[in-house]
Design an enzyme around this catalytic site. Structure first.
Site, PDB file in Angstrom:
ATOM      1  N   ASP A 140      -8.145   5.038  -0.095  1.00 38.55           N
ATOM      2  CA  ASP A 140      -8.906   5.427   1.094  1.00 38.55           C
ATOM      3  C   ASP A 140      -8.419   6.776   1.582  1.00 38.55           C
ATOM      4  O   ASP A 140      -7.367   7.259   1.165  1.00 38.55           O
ATOM      5  CB  ASP A 140      -8.720   4.386   2.209  1.00 38.55           C
ATOM      6  N   ASP A 152      -6.830   8.765   4.681  1.00 40.72           N
ATOM      7  CA  ASP A 152      -5.994   8.376   5.807  1.00 40.72           C
ATOM      8  C   ASP A 152      -6.746   8.648   7.111  1.00 40.72           C
ATOM      9  O   ASP A 152      -7.885   9.134   7.110  1.00 40.72           O
ATOM     10  CB  ASP A 152      -4.674   9.150   5.747  1.00 40.72           C
TER      11      ASP A 152
END
Length: 292
Positions: free
Chosen positions: A211, A213
């Site tokens: 992902d 951050d």
């Protein structure tokens, strides 16, 4: 002069075993630094000895702070490991490092503070070089394996190691990205890389992006199902990368041209007559080459 290759894989979130090992068995290894994260899977793959250690333990029972890093590295050294490949999930600080991409890390910023970071200390002081904390030779192999597996891989990057277990605040994320120039963030590669260097083991880090951050404007829109789907895809790709390493590294290898095998050659500072025999006994596997 050559020696038998033994590839040790430390698996992070999502990677808990190596498929296809011949003569596979889980073995218990005792160390003077306590028990490792779990038993260690040993076997052979394409004629090369391999070991696998689930960093968090099977079932993910160890939080990042509580992983027994010293015991893990000591146990791998005792088993005869020559080359350590760290595989771990991470967040990205860059638009071009997207979820599903892999990064062959070559630098670290260590922001951890609650972990034992060295095998050495009072009674036997040592200082190893960490200017280049990963092994370029192993990095080459990881990059080649990733490309052969069709994985989008980026060579080189700085990994910000945070203590956890909570994720970054927005302010922290912006600091690490905009002012410190970090590329990815995770919770487990430190002190792992430092300890591998002290144990004179070649070490490479493969960070699997799950992902962006919290700096990213769309961060809050990513739901947990998307992250889990990415994690599962990364796990499958990570296993494909690992399966290609034996063919690239071979059953025998020469001394590391980058000095990983001899990192302790001039590192120990304590005079022989001042060394603590209790600590020396604990260093038998890690530093036996220079202490014997």
């Amino acid at each position: 002069m050559t020696k038998p290759t033994m590839i040790a894989v430390i698996g992070g979130s999502g990677l808990y075993e190596i498929d296809g090992l011949l003569n596979a068995q889980w073995v218990t290894v005792e160390t003077p630094w306590g028990a490792p994260s779990d038993q260690i899977l040993t076997g052979d793959l394409d004629g090369v000895k391999m070991t696998f250690l689930p960093r968090h333990g099977r079932g993910h029972v160890h939080a990042p702070t509580d992983v027994p890093y010293r015991a893990n590295i000591d146990a791998l050294k005792r088993l005869g490991a020559t080359d350590v490949i760290s595989v771990s999930a991470c967040g990205s600080f860059r638009e071009d490092l997207a979820p599903g991409d892999f990064v062959v890390v070559d630098q670290f910023i260590d922001r951890t503070f609650a972990r034992d970071k060295s095998f050495f200390g009072s009674g036997c002081v040592a200082h190893v070089s960490l200017a280049h904390p990963t092994c370029p030779r192993l990095g080459d192999a990881c990059e080649a394996a990733a490309r052969a597996a069709g994985i989008t891989v980026h060579r080189g990057g700085t990994y910000l190691a945070m203590e956890g277990p909570q994720f970054s605040t927005l302010a922290e994320s912006r600091l690490y990205r905009e002012q410190w120039g970090a590329d990815v963030i995770g919770m487990t590669n430190m002190p792992e890389a430092k300890l591998a260097r002290e144990a004179e083991l070649c070490y490479a880090s493969v960070a699997m992006v799950t992902d962006f951050d919290s700096w990213h404007p769309d961060h809050g829109a990513v739901d947990i199902t998307a992250i889990i789907a990415t994690l599962q895809g990364n796990s499958s790709n990570g296993a494909e990368l690992v399966r290609r390493l034996p063919a690239l590294l071979g059953p025998e290898r020469a001394l590391c041209p980058h000095g990983c095998d001899t990192a302790l050659q001039y590192a120990i500072m304590t005079a022989p007559e001042k060394r603590d025999p209790v600590l020396l006994a604990k260093l038998d596997a890690v530093a036996g080459r220079v202490l014997s």
